[in-house]
Write an enzyme that holds these catalytic residues in place. Structure first.
Site, PDB file in Angstrom:
ATOM      1  N   SER A 233      -6.479 -24.925 -29.276  1.00 56.39           N
ATOM      2  CA  SER A 233      -6.381 -26.381 -29.398  1.00 56.39           C
ATOM      3  C   SER A 233      -4.945 -26.862 -29.174  1.00 56.39           C
ATOM      4  CB  SER A 233      -6.933 -26.786 -30.755  1.00 56.39           C
ATOM      5  OG  SER A 233      -7.412 -28.084 -30.685  1.00 56.39           O
ATOM      6  N   HIS A 376     -15.819 -26.608 -32.007  1.00 59.61           N
ATOM      7  CA  HIS A 376     -14.383 -26.374 -31.860  1.00 59.61           C
ATOM      8  C   HIS A 376     -13.899 -25.366 -32.911  1.00 59.61           C
ATOM      9  CE1 HIS A 376     -10.479 -27.709 -30.449  1.00 59.61           C
ATOM     10  NE2 HIS A 376     -10.069 -27.936 -31.687  1.00 59.61           N
TER      11      HIS A 376
HETATM   12  C1  GTR Z   1      -7.407 -32.942 -32.280  1.00 55.33           C
HETATM   13  C2  GTR Z   1      -6.718 -33.350 -31.012  1.00 55.33           C
HETATM   14  C3  GTR Z   1      -6.944 -32.311 -29.967  1.00 55.33           C
HETATM   15  C4  GTR Z   1      -6.751 -30.905 -30.474  1.00 55.33           C
HETATM   16  C5  GTR Z   1      -7.138 -30.706 -31.917  1.00 55.33           C
HETATM   17  C6  GTR Z   1      -6.580 -29.465 -32.608  1.00 55.33           C
HETATM   18  O1  GTR Z   1      -7.337 -33.873 -33.265  1.00 55.33           O
HETATM   19  O2  GTR Z   1      -7.245 -34.580 -30.626  1.00 55.33           O
HETATM   20  O3  GTR Z   1      -6.145 -32.582 -28.831  1.00 55.33           O
HETATM   21  O4  GTR Z   1      -5.471 -30.456 -30.245  1.00 55.33           O
HETATM   22  O5  GTR Z   1      -6.777 -31.758 -32.708  1.00 55.33           O
HETATM   23  O6  GTR Z   1      -5.433 -29.096 -32.411  1.00 55.33           O
HETATM   24  O7  GTR Z   1      -7.322 -28.874 -33.394  1.00 55.33           O
END
Ligand code: GTR
Length: 398
Positions: A233, A376
């Site tokens: 991420s 995610h």
């Molecule tokens: C979210 C962000 C993403 C991603 C994520 C993370 O809020 O919008 O770009 O980086 O965090 O790092 O888990």
């Protein structure tokens, strides 16, 4: 009266939230036709055909464009670096590992900054071993372990013959729009803060990854030439930018790195440039804000980031339910970016499947990809594919 005011405020916030959600596109049929900048035409309009054209002309141009318009630099100049092994915490895996807690201190212009790196090396090995660095931004224990199941599976990595290390982003730059400069930015590189193309947190976390590499290079138990950098991420975006800048990483892995990472910005699917710049203004440099809602005027797109890692090995991964990170955009970026291996380095890399037909990880020489079911996150399933890819590319298979 007081209750009434609070209630109105809440309604307003809810309303803004709904408005923001409505502007996020997660419908493939609404993705605009893609017209992307050509990676193989130089700024002077020359066709880029050879390794020399690529490495001496186009690659430096692209690094400069990403530096100036997106991430800012990862500075490489400092006066001195020192490594001190401290023993503050007991080894959580004493049966299988040698545990090193390393304080890395860097001096520049009379100032210094200390960062912490946690390193686990397989106990059983009698030769220098390849290492995998994980950039971390999740809560951790003082010995570096991460509470989330599978997020940093030290014992599994060590079992397969890898050493592994991790640092937390906060050790060099807090992940916060107000306080991000309270680390190396104000202490070591204050001049970056006033530059619109200056270093921000991704540059700082990339800098920390490079200092970890400095440590690996002087540690006899580690085979630093076989180093992999992994990030998930926001740390995945960092890993890709670091891998593009620092050729010492043999393998570069971005897990679910999404907007500003692997995903093509011009698709405007899921998180967009405007959304990310608004929520996390401290991640990218100030110039990147010019492209809020103006993706089509970006001089680059993210498939070109993958290309900057070549001829070293690159890997992207996605999760099916992680629409915010645009899995299809991540895959397309790999499909398009990996052309550099074929067209310039004359290797044979193929991403023949359409995104919709992907059913198995693509583990091959130079470039790989997988998409797994679920949300995610960084899981043991992801790591098992990463290790297969690393084994194949570094011939570390026992
Ligand atoms: C979210 C962000 C993403 C991603 C994520 C993370 O809020 O919008 O770009 O980086 O965090 O790092 O888990």
């Amino acid at each position: 009266m007081k209750n009434y005011i609070i209630f109105t405020g809440l309604l307003l916030i809810l309303n803004f939230d709904l408005m923001a959600q409505r502007t996020v596109n997660e419908d493939e049929s609404k993705v605009p036709p893609l017209i992307l900048p050509d990676p193989f035409i130089s700024e002077k309009g020359h066709l880029i055909k050879t390794i020399s054209d690529w490495e001496n002309t186009r690659k430096p141009e692209l690094i400069k464009l990403f530096t100036d318009d997106v991430y800012g630099p990862i500075p490489t100049d400092f006066d001195e670096i020192s490594f001190a092994e401290v023993s503050e915490n007991p080894n959580p895996f004493p049966e299988s590992t040698i545990f090193k807690e390393v304080d890395i201190t860097v001096f520049r212009n009379g100032n210094s900054h200390k960062m912490r790196l946690n390193v686990f090396i397989p106990k059983s090995s009698n030769q220098a071993v390849p290492i995998i660095l994980l950039i971390n931004h999740r809560p951790k224990y003082s010995d570096g372990r991460i509470a989330e199941e599978g997020y940093w599976p030290v014992e599994e990595l060590v079992k397969r013959g890898f050493a592994t290390a991790s640092f937390h982003g906060e050790t060099v730059a807090p992940d916060d729009a107000e306080t991000f400069s309270q680390g190396i930015l104000s202490k070591l590189y204050p001049e970056e803060l006033s530059k619109p193309n200056g270093m921000r947190t991704f540059g700082a976390w990339g800098w920390a990854s490079m200092r970890a590499m400095d440590y690996f290079e002087q540690e006899p138990l580690i085979d630093a030439k076989k180093s992999t950098i992994v990030g998930h991420s926001r740390s995945g975006k960092t890993a890709l930018w670091t891998g593009a800048n620092d050729a010492r990483w043999a393998v570069v892995i971005g897990n679910e790195s999404g907007c500003g990472g692997a995903a093509i910005s011009r698709r405007k699917f899921g998180e967009t440039v405007k959304i990310i710049n608004t929520s996390f203004p401290h991640w990218f440099n100030d110039n990147f804000k010019k492209y809020n809602d103006q993706e089509d005027s970006l001089p680059i797109d993210q498939h070109m980031l993958a290309m900057l890692v070549a001829p070293r090995a690159i890997y992207f991964s996605s999760a099916r339910e992680d629409l915010w990170a645009d899995p299809k955009g991540e895959y397309l970026s790999m499909q398009l970016g990996s052309r550099v291996y074929n067209d310039i380095y004359k290797k044979s890399v193929s991403f023949d499947s359409d995104f919709e037909d992907l059913h198995a990880p693509i583990i091959q020489e130079s470039a790989g990809y997988h998409i797994r079911n679920g949300k995610h996150g960084l899981t043991l399933e992801d790591w098992n594919h990463f290790m297969d890819f690393i084994d194949l590319n570094l011939e570390t298979k026992k």
